[in-house]
Design a protein around this motif. Structure first.
Motif, PDB file in Angstrom:
ATOM      1  N   GLY A  84      77.981  61.994  32.170  1.00  0.00           N
ATOM      2  CA  GLY A  84      78.518  62.575  33.400  1.00  0.00           C
ATOM      3  C   GLY A  84      77.645  63.616  34.052  1.00  0.00           C
ATOM      4  N   SER A  85      76.335  63.597  33.790  1.00  0.00           N
ATOM      5  CA  SER A  85      75.441  64.623  34.330  1.00  0.00           C
ATOM      6  C   SER A  85      75.322  64.575  35.847  1.00  0.00           C
ATOM      7  CB  SER A  85      74.042  64.469  33.726  1.00  0.00           C
ATOM      8  OG  SER A  85      73.457  63.244  34.137  1.00  0.00           O
ATOM      9  N   GLY A  86      75.525  63.413  36.440  1.00  0.00           N
ATOM     10  CA  GLY A  86      75.211  63.248  37.853  1.00  0.00           C
ATOM     11  C   GLY A  86      73.716  63.059  38.036  1.00  0.00           C
ATOM     12  N   ALA A  87      73.231  63.193  39.253  1.00  0.00           N
ATOM     13  CA  ALA A  87      71.817  62.985  39.550  1.00  0.00           C
ATOM     14  C   ALA A  87      70.951  63.964  38.771  1.00  0.00           C
ATOM     15  CB  ALA A  87      71.572  63.141  41.046  1.00  0.00           C
ATOM     16  N   ILE A  88      69.894  63.462  38.132  1.00  0.00           N
ATOM     17  CA  ILE A  88      69.045  64.304  37.281  1.00  0.00           C
ATOM     18  C   ILE A  88      67.570  63.940  37.466  1.00  0.00           C
ATOM     19  CG2 ILE A  88      70.738  64.844  35.489  1.00  0.00           C
ATOM     20  CD1 ILE A  88      69.647  62.515  33.835  1.00  0.00           C
ATOM     21  N   TYR A  89      66.704  64.920  37.130  1.00  0.00           N
ATOM     22  CA  TYR A  89      65.265  64.663  37.113  1.00  0.00           C
ATOM     23  C   TYR A  89      64.636  65.537  36.047  1.00  0.00           C
ATOM     24  CZ  TYR A  89      63.580  69.107  39.096  1.00  0.00           C
ATOM     25  OH  TYR A  89      63.249  70.422  39.280  1.00  0.00           O
ATOM     26  N   GLN A  90      63.417  65.171  35.653  1.00  0.00           N
ATOM     27  CA  GLN A  90      62.617  66.059  34.825  1.00  0.00           C
ATOM     28  C   GLN A  90      61.141  65.718  34.984  1.00  0.00           C
ATOM     29  OE1 GLN A  90      62.427  65.843  30.445  1.00  0.00           O
ATOM     30  NE2 GLN A  90      63.765  64.042  30.545  1.00  0.00           N
ATOM     31  N   THR A  91      60.323  66.736  34.779  1.00  0.00           N
ATOM     32  CA  THR A  91      58.876  66.566  34.704  1.00  0.00           C
ATOM     33  C   THR A  91      58.488  66.859  33.262  1.00  0.00           C
ATOM     34  OG1 THR A  91      58.660  67.365  36.975  1.00  0.00           O
ATOM     35  CG2 THR A  91      56.663  67.272  35.651  1.00  0.00           C
ATOM     36  N   THR A  92      57.889  65.874  32.586  1.00  0.00           N
ATOM     37  CA  THR A  92      57.688  65.991  31.154  1.00  0.00           C
ATOM     38  C   THR A  92      56.414  65.299  30.722  1.00  0.00           C
ATOM     39  OG1 THR A  92      58.735  65.578  28.997  1.00  0.00           O
ATOM     40  CG2 THR A  92      58.981  63.876  30.659  1.00  0.00           C
ATOM     41  N   LYS A  93      55.956  65.611  29.505  1.00  0.00           N
ATOM     42  CA  LYS A  93      54.858  64.870  28.906  1.00  0.00           C
ATOM     43  C   LYS A  93      55.377  63.552  28.345  1.00  0.00           C
ATOM     44  CE  LYS A  93      51.387  67.739  29.454  1.00  0.00           C
ATOM     45  NZ  LYS A  93      50.208  67.363  30.263  1.00  0.00           N
ATOM     46  N   SER A  94      54.579  62.507  28.498  1.00  0.00           N
ATOM     47  CA  SER A  94      54.860  61.210  27.899  1.00  0.00           C
ATOM     48  C   SER A  94      53.601  60.745  27.181  1.00  0.00           C
ATOM     49  CB  SER A  94      55.297  60.199  28.960  1.00  0.00           C
ATOM     50  OG  SER A  94      56.522  60.581  29.548  1.00  0.00           O
ATOM     51  N   GLU A 107      48.173  61.154  26.549  1.00  0.00           N
ATOM     52  CA  GLU A 107      49.203  62.146  26.894  1.00  0.00           C
ATOM     53  C   GLU A 107      49.109  62.385  28.389  1.00  0.00           C
ATOM     54  OE1 GLU A 107      50.130  66.923  26.206  1.00  0.00           O
ATOM     55  OE2 GLU A 107      48.712  65.880  24.904  1.00  0.00           O
ATOM     56  N   PHE A 108      50.233  62.232  29.085  1.00  0.00           N
ATOM     57  CA  PHE A 108      50.199  62.379  30.542  1.00  0.00           C
ATOM     58  C   PHE A 108      51.513  62.988  31.022  1.00  0.00           C
ATOM     59  CE2 PHE A 108      51.797  58.241  29.441  1.00  0.00           C
ATOM     60  CZ  PHE A 108      52.827  57.979  30.331  1.00  0.00           C
ATOM     61  N   THR A 109      51.546  63.361  32.290  1.00  0.00           N
ATOM     62  CA  THR A 109      52.727  64.010  32.859  1.00  0.00           C
ATOM     63  C   THR A 109      53.486  63.026  33.744  1.00  0.00           C
ATOM     64  OG1 THR A 109      51.605  66.147  32.837  1.00  0.00           O
ATOM     65  CG2 THR A 109      53.574  65.970  34.201  1.00  0.00           C
ATOM     66  N   MET A 110      54.784  62.942  33.497  1.00  0.00           N
ATOM     67  CA  MET A 110      55.625  61.999  34.233  1.00  0.00           C
ATOM     68  C   MET A 110      56.785  62.732  34.899  1.00  0.00           C
ATOM     69  SD  MET A 110      57.608  58.618  32.788  1.00  0.00           S
ATOM     70  CE  MET A 110      56.090  57.664  32.628  1.00  0.00           C
ATOM     71  N   LEU A 111      57.040  62.351  36.138  1.00  0.00           N
ATOM     72  CA  LEU A 111      58.238  62.784  36.844  1.00  0.00           C
ATOM     73  C   LEU A 111      59.206  61.607  36.852  1.00  0.00           C
ATOM     74  CD1 LEU A 111      59.994  64.467  38.832  1.00  0.00           C
ATOM     75  CD2 LEU A 111      58.550  63.548  40.683  1.00  0.00           C
ATOM     76  N   GLU A 112      60.409  61.835  36.353  1.00  0.00           N
ATOM     77  CA  GLU A 112      61.389  60.755  36.307  1.00  0.00           C
ATOM     78  C   GLU A 112      62.711  61.262  36.871  1.00  0.00           C
ATOM     79  OE1 GLU A 112      62.837  57.397  33.045  1.00  0.00           O
ATOM     80  OE2 GLU A 112      60.818  58.222  33.088  1.00  0.00           O
ATOM     81  N   TRP A 113      63.335  60.434  37.727  1.00  0.00           N
ATOM     82  CA  TRP A 113      64.638  60.850  38.232  1.00  0.00           C
ATOM     83  C   TRP A 113      65.575  59.666  38.409  1.00  0.00           C
ATOM     84  CZ3 TRP A 113      60.619  60.907  41.955  1.00  0.00           C
ATOM     85  CH2 TRP A 113      60.884  60.379  43.231  1.00  0.00           C
ATOM     86  N   TYR A 114      66.893  59.974  38.360  1.00  0.00           N
ATOM     87  CA  TYR A 114      67.948  58.962  38.426  1.00  0.00           C
ATOM     88  C   TYR A 114      68.983  59.373  39.455  1.00  0.00           C
ATOM     89  CZ  TYR A 114      65.884  56.954  34.297  1.00  0.00           C
ATOM     90  OH  TYR A 114      64.986  56.376  33.428  1.00  0.00           O
ATOM     91  N   ARG A 115      69.413  58.376  40.225  1.00  0.00           N
ATOM     92  CA  ARG A 115      70.368  58.603  41.294  1.00  0.00           C
ATOM     93  C   ARG A 115      71.589  57.697  41.130  1.00  0.00           C
ATOM     94  NH1 ARG A 115      71.018  62.572  44.935  1.00  0.00           N
ATOM     95  NH2 ARG A 115      69.147  63.123  46.098  1.00  0.00           N
TER      96      ARG A 115
END
Length: 320
Positions: A84-94, A107-115
């Motif tokens: 139940g978080s609702g819309a979320i995003y994060q910038t993280t290492k992958s 090792e790289f940086t990823m921006l991921e978001w969900y709507r």
């Protein structure tokens, strides 16, 4: 060997600006910033992704436990969505094993978001807004997977038979082998003959991939052809992002995980523990949503107009 960063200090300042602008972009849209673990007991089962594993000792437990550095935060973020978080995003290492070169770092940086509630086209529109605000890039054009193959190779990727694709892949790339599947041939043709031409004048979304390449996306039949409801974003010949009309059917997701592991076994690859946390989260109910993962290092490469990932990160694997 050098202790110095591979990039200029100006690149570090640009990265800080990109991250600040990213936070502002999502804050203005009331998208919640979250964090999820880099270490997990399971990871992506995709045949084309190799995870970095780690042996972890835990107090009061006998022996080391195998864990994985995540190829993306997708599974954990979907668990938050189901909660139940609702819309979320994060910038993280992958992390992805075996990927190193001028466009790749393990090792790289990823921006991921969900709507939640967004269609794939609505998400593409928001990605376009993000590119405009953060990177000052033009609104992307749209091309289908089929149109790209017809334009650059004069072949229909959905209707051509396997032998035709195999011969074309051999002719165009010089790579051949008895074990090449239909999707292997398509991937070779895409990466060797098409990708470098995509998004060179302005960014472009490529949509309607073969259903066999759906990964974690839904499938829809269009004109008698089953197609994955996903997109990839290209700029200057670089793949920047991968977006899905997200699969929310727990049974189908479990089936795909098992099919991946079966294929991995046939290819001599290690099987991956299935993420049953994700399966249970999907069973509990995940509303229809769309999500996207965007490579921040590659986006900065486009902004800086450089062809090497070493120019946008401080310490690539060779200097880590």
């Amino acid at each position: 060997m050098s202790w110095r960063p591979s990039c200029q200090l100006a690149a570090l300042r640009l990265r800080a600006d990109i991250l600040a602008a990213t936070r502002c972009f999502f804050a203005e849209r009331s998208v919640l910033e979250v964090e999820t673990p880099l270490l997990s007991y399971s990871t992506a089962t995709d045949l084309h992704l190799a995870s970095v594993s780690a042996q972890v000792d835990l107090p009061h437990q006998q022996g080391s436990k195998q864990m994985f550095l995540q190829t993306s935060p997708e599974f954990a973020m979907k668990r938050l969505l189901a909660a139940g978080s609702g819309a979320i995003y994060q910038t993280t290492k992958s992390f992805r094993n075996g990927e190193s070169g001028i466009r790749h770092n393990p090792e790289f940086t990823m921006l991921e978001w969900y709507r939640p509630g967004f269609s794939l086209s609505e998400l593409m529109s928001e990605v376009a807004d993000y590119l405009s605000v953060v990177a000052k890039l033009d609104k992307p054009d749209v091309i289908t997977y089929q149109q790209a193959f017809l334009q650059y190779l004069n072949i229909d990727p959905h209707r051509a038979d396997e032998q035709t694709l195999f011969q074309l892949a051999k002719q165009k790339t010089g790579i051949s082998g008895d074990g090449l599947s239909r999707d292997d041939c398509l991937d070779l043709l895409l990466t060797h003959c098409i990708e470098s031409k995509l998004g060179c004048e302005k960014p472009v979304f490529m949509i309607e991939y073969p259903a066999s390449q759906a990964s974690l996306a839904n499938i829809k039949e269009i004109d008698g052809i089953k197609l994955a409801q996903r997109f990839e974003l290209y700029a200057n010949g670089l793949e920047l992002a991968n977006g899905y009309d997200e699969l929310i059917d727990a049974d189908e997701q479990l089936h795909r995980f098992k099919a991946d592991n079966k294929a991995r076994k046939l290819d001599g690859l290690p099987e991956i523990p299935i993420d049953h946390h994700l399966i249970e989260a999907l069973k509990s109910g995940l509303i229809k949503c769309s999500g996207v993962a965007l490579g921040m290092d590659r986006l900065q490469m486009v902004i800086q107009k450089t062809s090497s990932i070493d120019d946008v990160i401080a310490f690539p694997v060779g200097r880590a």
